[in-house]
Design a protein around this motif. Structure first.
Motif, PDB file in Angstrom:
ATOM      1  N   GLU A  27     -24.024  23.073   9.408  1.00 46.56           N
ATOM      2  CA  GLU A  27     -24.927  22.858   8.268  1.00 46.56           C
ATOM      3  C   GLU A  27     -25.991  23.939   8.167  1.00 46.56           C
ATOM      4  O   GLU A  27     -26.370  24.348   7.064  1.00 46.56           O
ATOM      5  CB  GLU A  27     -25.579  21.478   8.358  1.00 46.56           C
ATOM      6  N   GLU A  80     -24.445  26.954   6.541  1.00 45.11           N
ATOM      7  CA  GLU A  80     -24.104  26.699   5.149  1.00 45.11           C
ATOM      8  C   GLU A  80     -25.329  26.681   4.244  1.00 45.11           C
ATOM      9  O   GLU A  80     -25.240  26.996   3.069  1.00 45.11           O
ATOM     10  CB  GLU A  80     -23.313  25.395   5.033  1.00 45.11           C
ATOM     11  N   GLU A  81     -26.495  26.353   4.781  1.00 42.93           N
ATOM     12  CA  GLU A  81     -27.725  26.385   3.989  1.00 42.93           C
ATOM     13  C   GLU A  81     -28.068  27.815   3.586  1.00 42.93           C
ATOM     14  O   GLU A  81     -28.699  28.045   2.568  1.00 42.93           O
ATOM     15  CB  GLU A  81     -28.885  25.776   4.774  1.00 42.93           C
TER      16      GLU A  81
END
Length: 106
Positions: A31, A34-35
């Protein structure tokens, strides 16, 4: 978007993992990584301006004597009309009568 570490192909997401369609390489989704990815969703749309009907069609102007009406201003553009190893040809379009001629036409 993620690319495969093994073969460089684009990967897809499936059940919390990135999976390569080409070689089958798999890795867990992160995550935090992906940010940092940039997507097109949420970006502002820009206005597309159609210049096809514009008088000058985005071409620059220069001083050139029109052989038809003797106007002294014309739009100009370069175009490749011969083989790639030949130089481009400069074309002129009169700002008054829209007569078109080549630089070497005299």
């Amino acid at each position: 978007m993620e690319f495969c570490d093994e073969c460089g192909s684009m990967m897809k997401t499936e059940n919390g993992s990135w999976i390569c369609n080409s070689c089958g390489y798999e890795k867990e989704r992160d995550e935090n990584d992906e940010e940092q990815m940039v997507t097109t969703s949420g970006q502002e749309e820009t206005e597309v301006v159609d210049l096809s009907e514009a008088e000058d069609q985005g071409r620059p102007k220069t001083t050139a004597q029109c052989p038809e009406c003797d106007n002294d201003e014309a739009y100009w553009y370069m175009q490749q009309i011969r083989a790639a190893d030949e130089s481009e040809t400069r074309f002129f379009v009169c700002t008054e009568c829209e007569h078109k001629w080549r630089e070497d036409d005299h």
